[in-house]
Design an enzyme around this catalytic site. Structure first.
Site, PDB file in Angstrom:
ATOM      1  N   HIS A 103     -15.878   4.875  -9.878  1.00 59.17           N
ATOM      2  CA  HIS A 103     -15.490   5.627  -8.683  1.00 59.17           C
ATOM      3  C   HIS A 103     -14.992   7.019  -9.074  1.00 59.17           C
ATOM      4  O   HIS A 103     -14.478   7.220 -10.175  1.00 59.17           O
ATOM      5  CB  HIS A 103     -14.353   4.931  -7.940  1.00 59.17           C
ATOM      6  CG  HIS A 103     -14.700   3.588  -7.378  1.00 59.17           C
ATOM      7  ND1 HIS A 103     -14.872   3.361  -6.039  1.00 59.17           N
ATOM      8  CD2 HIS A 103     -14.880   2.390  -7.985  1.00 59.17           C
ATOM      9  CE1 HIS A 103     -15.149   2.097  -5.828  1.00 59.17           C
ATOM     10  NE2 HIS A 103     -15.161   1.472  -7.000  1.00 59.17           N
ATOM     11  N   ASN A 150     -14.576  -0.307   0.331  1.00 54.21           N
ATOM     12  CA  ASN A 150     -15.773  -1.136   0.150  1.00 54.21           C
ATOM     13  C   ASN A 150     -16.621  -1.187   1.421  1.00 54.21           C
ATOM     14  O   ASN A 150     -17.275  -2.194   1.710  1.00 54.21           O
ATOM     15  CB  ASN A 150     -15.392  -2.549  -0.321  1.00 54.21           C
ATOM     16  CG  ASN A 150     -15.320  -2.647  -1.836  1.00 54.21           C
ATOM     17  OD1 ASN A 150     -16.242  -2.235  -2.534  1.00 54.21           O
ATOM     18  ND2 ASN A 150     -14.216  -3.158  -2.348  1.00 54.21           N
ATOM     19  N   TYR A 196      -6.804  -1.623  -1.501  1.00 48.88           N
ATOM     20  CA  TYR A 196      -8.026  -2.017  -2.190  1.00 48.88           C
ATOM     21  C   TYR A 196      -8.672  -3.102  -1.341  1.00 48.88           C
ATOM     22  O   TYR A 196      -8.312  -4.268  -1.397  1.00 48.88           O
ATOM     23  CB  TYR A 196      -7.730  -2.510  -3.602  1.00 48.88           C
ATOM     24  CG  TYR A 196      -8.958  -3.012  -4.339  1.00 48.88           C
ATOM     25  CD1 TYR A 196     -10.146  -2.292  -4.293  1.00 48.88           C
ATOM     26  CD2 TYR A 196      -8.935  -4.191  -5.064  1.00 48.88           C
ATOM     27  CE1 TYR A 196     -11.284  -2.744  -4.957  1.00 48.88           C
ATOM     28  CE2 TYR A 196     -10.053  -4.657  -5.732  1.00 48.88           C
ATOM     29  CZ  TYR A 196     -11.228  -3.926  -5.667  1.00 48.88           C
ATOM     30  OH  TYR A 196     -12.349  -4.379  -6.312  1.00 48.88           O
ATOM     31  N   ASP A 220     -10.027   2.307  -1.678  1.00 49.04           N
ATOM     32  CA  ASP A 220     -11.406   1.842  -1.818  1.00 49.04           C
ATOM     33  C   ASP A 220     -11.641   0.852  -0.690  1.00 49.04           C
ATOM     34  O   ASP A 220     -11.174  -0.288  -0.737  1.00 49.04           O
ATOM     35  CB  ASP A 220     -11.594   1.190  -3.185  1.00 49.04           C
ATOM     36  CG  ASP A 220     -12.966   0.546  -3.350  1.00 49.04           C
ATOM     37  OD1 ASP A 220     -13.799   0.650  -2.424  1.00 49.04           O
ATOM     38  OD2 ASP A 220     -13.197  -0.071  -4.402  1.00 49.04           O
ATOM     39  N   GLU A 248      -7.506  -1.128  -8.052  1.00 50.00           N
ATOM     40  CA  GLU A 248      -8.101  -1.940  -9.115  1.00 50.00           C
ATOM     41  C   GLU A 248      -7.419  -1.673 -10.458  1.00 50.00           C
ATOM     42  O   GLU A 248      -8.050  -1.355 -11.463  1.00 50.00           O
ATOM     43  CB  GLU A 248      -9.623  -1.729  -9.199  1.00 50.00           C
ATOM     44  CG  GLU A 248     -10.353  -3.021  -9.455  1.00 50.00           C
ATOM     45  CD  GLU A 248     -11.864  -2.940  -9.355  1.00 50.00           C
ATOM     46  OE1 GLU A 248     -12.502  -3.877  -9.857  1.00 50.00           O
ATOM     47  OE2 GLU A 248     -12.412  -1.976  -8.783  1.00 50.00           O
TER      48      GLU A 248
END
Length: 253
Positions: free
Chosen positions: A244, A147, A104, A145, A34
């Site tokens: 995060h 998610n 990501y 990440d 990100e």
């Protein structure tokens, strides 16, 4: 060898935190997600001054990934080969003989939405590509990440939203581990309610209302080299932090 992953939620905003963290921890590789900036805005000079090389795959306002290392970054791949996608979510490089894939993963927004279907398609494409990558690079780490909170213990018990904890997402995570990849964090005893992300709202960090969605998965060839895997919550306590925290893996290779 120390490998870490960190969703910085805007590298421009968080660059001082990243530079301080690099100086204090001296990782051999740091995966960033990100970035929220185009390649032309990537802080190459600042990172070089700190002793770090970088490869990156950026996008204006959204997404963006990078790998930082004091060592040469070789055999760089950007995006999932063969998967048509305008979103910049993948970068891979080899560092000291270890293949590092930084991702990501899509958020998915809501179960059943178009963005959720994109997330599952993306995960399927990633899994098939990694199948080939593991053949070519047996010593591999997938960091990022995701998610996805893969188990109930990876989410606060009061987490009510289906996204991040839904059965299809967890099945996709299981498909990655079926390649032989192992969740390094779960190789060790960990505190209860050990999370890596906390919303900015409602005092979530103070209340430890979070999710463990940032992961480092290691290939079978690297699993015997694992020595520790932890979440570093210190950067989340800073002023204007990312939502995060870094996850750090120590290897003896």
């Amino acid at each position: 060898m120390k490998i870490a992953t960190w969703n910085v939620n805007s590298l421009k905003v968080r660059l001082p935190h990243v530079l301080d963290w690099l100086a204090a921890n001296q990782p051999d590789a740091l995966c960033l997600q990100e970035l929220k900036l185009e390649d032309k805005g990537f802080p190459v000079a600042e990172l070089q001054a700190a002793g770090y090389n970088a490869v990156f795959n950026g996008q204006k306002t959204y997404n963006g990934v990078a790998i930082l290392s004091p060592h040469p970054l070789e055999d760089v791949v950007r995006d999932i080969p063969g998967f048509s996608d305008e979103q910049k979510r993948i970068i891979a490089a080899t560092v000291n003989g270890v293949r590092i894939v930084c991702g990501y993963f899509p958020n998915g927004q809501a179960v059943g939405s178009d963005k959720f279907e994109y997330k599952l398609r993306w995960l399927g494409a990633l899994t098939e590509w990694l199948r080939a990558e593991l053949t070519a690079h047996p010593r591999l780490v997938l960091g990022g990440d995701f998610n996805i909170a893969p188990e109930d213990r990876d989410a606060h018990p009061d987490w009510k939203d289906e996204i991040h904890v839904s059965a299809p997402e967890r099945a996709a995570f299981t498909a990655l581990t079926a390649l032989g990849l192992v969740d390094a964090f779960r190789l060790y005893d960990q505190p209860e309610r050990a999370f890596s992300w906390w919303d900015y709202r409602m005092g979530a960090f103070r209340r430890n209302f979070g999710l463990r969605i940032d992961h480092l998965l290691v290939s079978p060839a690297l699993q015997p080299a694992c020595r520790a895997c932890t979440v570093d919550k210190a950067p989340r306590k800073l002023e204007r932090p990312s939502d995060h925290a870094p996850v750090v893996l120590d290897l003896e290779v």
